[in-house]
Write a protein that holds these residues in place. Structure first.
Motif, short mmCIF file in Angstrom:
data_model
loop_
_atom_site.label_atom_id
_atom_site.label_comp_id
_atom_site.label_asym_id
_atom_site.label_seq_id
_atom_site.Cartn_x
_atom_site.Cartn_y
_atom_site.Cartn_z
N ALA A 1 0.84 -1.21 0.00
CA ALA A 1 0.00 0.00 0.00
C ALA A 1 0.87 1.26 0.00
CB ALA A 1 -0.93 -0.01 1.22
N ALA A 2 1.96 1.23 0.78
CA ALA A 2 2.89 2.37 0.81
C ALA A 2 3.57 2.55 -0.54
CB ALA A 2 3.95 2.15 1.90
N HIS A 3 3.86 1.45 -1.20
CA HIS A 3 4.48 1.48 -2.53
C HIS A 3 3.55 2.15 -3.55
CE1 HIS A 3 5.70 -0.63 -6.40
NE2 HIS A 3 6.82 -0.08 -6.02
N ILE A 4 2.26 1.80 -3.49
CA ILE A 4 1.27 2.40 -4.40
C ILE A 4 1.11 3.89 -4.10
CG2 ILE A 4 -1.15 2.38 -5.13
CD1 ILE A 4 -1.21 -0.61 -4.31
N LEU A 5 0.96 4.22 -2.83
CA LEU A 5 0.73 5.62 -2.43
C LEU A 5 1.91 6.50 -2.82
CD1 LEU A 5 -0.97 7.76 -1.08
CD2 LEU A 5 -0.15 6.96 1.15
N ALA A 6 3.14 6.01 -2.64
CA ALA A 6 4.33 6.80 -3.00
C ALA A 6 4.34 7.11 -4.49
CB ALA A 6 5.59 6.03 -2.61
N GLN A 7 3.92 6.15 -5.31
CA GLN A 7 3.90 6.37 -6.76
C GLN A 7 2.83 7.39 -7.16
OE1 GLN A 7 4.55 2.66 -9.30
NE2 GLN A 7 4.12 1.75 -7.31
N ILE A 8 1.66 7.30 -6.53
CA ILE A 8 0.57 8.24 -6.85
C ILE A 8 0.98 9.66 -6.47
CG2 ILE A 8 -1.80 8.90 -6.36
CD1 ILE A 8 -2.35 5.92 -5.74
N LEU A 9 1.51 9.83 -5.26
CA LEU A 9 1.90 11.16 -4.80
C LEU A 9 3.00 11.75 -5.66
CD1 LEU A 9 1.88 10.53 -0.95
CD2 LEU A 9 0.27 11.94 -2.23
N THR A 10 4.00 10.95 -6.00
CA THR A 10 5.11 11.44 -6.80
C THR A 10 4.64 11.84 -8.20
OG1 THR A 10 6.58 9.94 -5.59
CG2 THR A 10 7.45 10.93 -7.61
N ALA A 11 3.70 11.08 -8.75
CA ALA A 11 3.18 11.37 -10.09
C ALA A 11 2.37 12.66 -10.11
CB ALA A 11 2.32 10.21 -10.58
N GLN A 12 1.90 13.11 -8.94
CA GLN A 12 1.08 14.34 -8.85
C GLN A 12 1.85 15.50 -8.25
OE1 GLN A 12 -3.33 13.54 -7.82
NE2 GLN A 12 -2.18 12.14 -6.56
N LYS A 13 3.19 15.43 -8.26
CA LYS A 13 4.01 16.39 -7.53
C LYS A 13 3.77 17.85 -7.90
CE LYS A 13 7.88 15.66 -10.70
NZ LYS A 13 9.28 15.18 -10.83
N GLU A 14 3.26 18.11 -9.11
CA GLU A 14 3.03 19.49 -9.55
C GLU A 14 1.66 20.01 -9.11
OE1 GLU A 14 5.49 21.04 -10.81
OE2 GLU A 14 6.75 19.28 -11.11
N MET A 15 0.81 19.14 -8.60
CA MET A 15 -0.55 19.55 -8.24
C MET A 15 -0.57 20.38 -6.96
SD MET A 15 -2.97 16.30 -9.14
CE MET A 15 -4.37 17.13 -8.39
N LYS A 16 -1.49 21.32 -6.90
CA LYS A 16 -1.64 22.18 -5.73
C LYS A 16 -2.02 21.34 -4.51
CE LYS A 16 -4.12 26.28 -4.13
NZ LYS A 16 -5.18 27.27 -4.45
#
Length: 384
Positions: free
Chosen positions: A153-168
Motif C-alpha cells: 500500500a505504501a508502494h502504491i501511495l508513494a507512486q501516486i503522490l510522486t506522479a502528482q508532484k506538480e498539483m496544488k
C-alpha cells in the motif's frame, strides 16, 4: 471469481517478489464478495466490475490498460475504483482487501501510463474514490497488522503522490506521508516497505530537503546497520543515498565521520558482491568523488583495497568495470597527494591524529641537552 493462475496480473506486485510465501497464500484463492451485497457493505455493480476485470486474463488486461480509446479508459478507471471501494469497505476479512491491494500494485507495475489512471481518479475524487485517503486509512488501520500488505500500500501511495508532484496541495500530502514513514519502520510497515516508498519520494527535491531536515538520514544510517544482511532492503536504502548524493549540499552528511555512512556502505560492499548492489554503490561513490573530504575518508576506510579486489572479478555489466576503473584512478591520484606531510598536517588540524610522546632521553652530551620522540597516532575507524 475463479482461482488465481500463475500468469495473473496480481503476481506482478512487489509483494510476491519480496515474500515468496505469498504465492502459496493466494494460489487457489477466490475472494468471496457476494456475501457483502446482502450485508449492504458493497454494491452489486462494484463486485461485478472487480470480477469482470479479473476474468479478462492477463493478455486482455494488458491490452485494455494500453488502450487509447476514451471509453475504454473510463472502463479501466471504473474497474480500479471498484477495487479501491472493496479495500475501503471490507474490514472484517483482511485477506480480501489484501488481495486487491496486491492486484492494484500488479496492475500499475511501476508503469507511468498505468499510474496515470490512479492520478486521474484522484483528480476527480469528489465524484469517484479518494484513493489517497483510502490508502492512508489502510496503512494506519488498527485492524490491519499485515506488514506485507501495508508495504505494498505504501508502494502504491508513494507512486501516486510522486506522479502528482506538480498539483496544488500535494506537497503537504507528501510531507504528511513522509512523516508517517519516518515513524513507521517496525511499527506500521517493514524496513523494506519504508525504503521502497522513499525511493519515489526522494526524487522530489522539496521532499528530500524535508527528509534531511527531519533527520531522515539518521534513520537510514540505523537501518543500514540493522538490515545489513537483507539484500533488497540494502539495495533500496543505497538507492535512497544515491538519489540524495546528487545534491552537493548533502555531501557534508557523508563527510561527517560520526555518521559512518562510508563505513556502512563499504561493509555492505564486502557482504553483498552481486552486480545490482555493487553498481548502486559505485553510483554513490561517483557522486561523492566531487568532495575531497569524502575521497580522503574513502582512503582511510581502505576503499582502494576493495576496489582492487573487485577489479579482478568478471562482471556481466561492462559499466561496473568502467566505474571501478574510474574510482581506482581517483583514489590512486588522491592517495599520492594525501600520502604526504600535508596529509598529516591536515589530519592533525581535523583532530583525526594526535601527537603522542613515546621517549625522552637522558643527556647524551657534555651539554645539558636531551631530546623527545613523538609519534602520530591515528584515531581508528571501525567498519564493524
Amino acid at each position: 471469481m475463479e482461482g488465481l493462475q500463475k500468469e495473473e496480473m496480481i503476481y506482478y506486485s512487489i509483494g510476491f517478489v519480496h515474500d515468496s510465501k505469498l504465492m502459496d497464500e493466494f494460489e487457489d484463492y477466490t475472494p468471496n464478495l457476494i456475501q457483502y451485497i446482502s450485508l449492504k457493505t458493497l454494491k452489486e455493480r462494484t463486485i461485478s466490475h472487480a470480477a469482470d476485470f479479473v476474468k479478462l486474463g492477463v493478455e486482455k488486461q494488458r491490452e485494455l490498460l494500453a488502450t487509447k480509446d476514451k471509453e475504454k479508459k473510463k472502463l479501466v478507471e471504473n474497474y480500479l475504483c471498484s477495487m479501491f471501494d472493496i479495500i475501503k469497505s471490507i474490514v472484517s476479512e483482511a485477506k480480501i482487501p489484501k488481495y486487491f491491494i496486491l492486484l492494484i500494485d500488479g496492475i500499475i507495475e511501476d508503469d507511468k501510463e498505468r499510474i496515470a489512471y490512479l492520478v486521474n481518479i484522484q483528480k476527480h475524487s469528489k465524484s469517484k474514490e479518494d484513493i489517497i485517503d483510502i490508502l492512508k486509512h489502510y496503512l494506519v488501520s488498527p485492524q490491519n497488522d499485515d506488514f506485507v500488505a501495508k508495504d505494498v500500500a505504501a508502494h502504491i501511495l508513494a507512486q501516486i503522490l510522486t506522479a502528482q508532484k506538480e498539483m496544488k496541495g500535494i506537497e503537504e500530502e507528501m510531507k504528511s506521508f513522509l512523516s508517517f514513514l519516518l515513524n513507521a519502520p517496525g511499527k506500521q510497515i517493514s524496513s523494506l516497505g519504508f525504503s521502497g516508498a522513499m525511493m519515489y519520494l526522494l526524487k522530489v527535491h522539496e521532499i528530500m530537503q524535508f527528509f534531511i531536515k527531519s533527520d531522515g538520514l539518521h534513520l537510514i544510517r540505523t537501518l543500514l546497520r540493522k538490515e545489513r544482511d537483507d539484500k533488497q532492503t540494502c539495495y533500496n536504502l543505497l538507492t535512497c543515498l544515491w538519489i540524495i548524493s546528487f545534491k552537493p549540499y548533502t555531501h557534508r552528511n557523508f563527510e561527517d565521520r560520526e555518521n559512518e555512512f562510508l563505513e556502512s556502505i563499504i561493509k555492505i560492499l564486502q557482504l553483498h558482491g552481486n552486480e545490482k548492489i555493487v553498481r548502486i554503490i559505485l553510483y554513490i561513490f561517483k557522486n561523492l568523488c566531487s568532495s575531497e573530504k569524502c575521497i580522503e575518508y574513502m582512503l582511510d576506510c581502505d576503499l582502494d583495497r576493495e576496489v582492487n579486489k573487485l577489479l579482478n572479478r568478471h562482471w556481466v555489466d561492462p559499466e561496473i568495470q568502467k566505474y571501478l576503473s574510474e574510482l581506482e584512478k581517483v583514489l590512486n591520484e588522491n592517495y599520492k597527494v594525501l600520502n604526504s606531510y600535508e596529509k598529516f598536517k591536515k589530519q592533525l588540524s581535523d583532530g583525526l591524529l594526535k601527537l603522542s610522546l613515546i621517549h625522552i632521553s637522558e643527556p647524551t652530551r657534555p651539554l645539558y641537552i636531551s631530546y623527545a620522540v613523538f609519534c602520530l597516532k591515528k584515531k581508528k575507524n571501525n567498519i564493524n
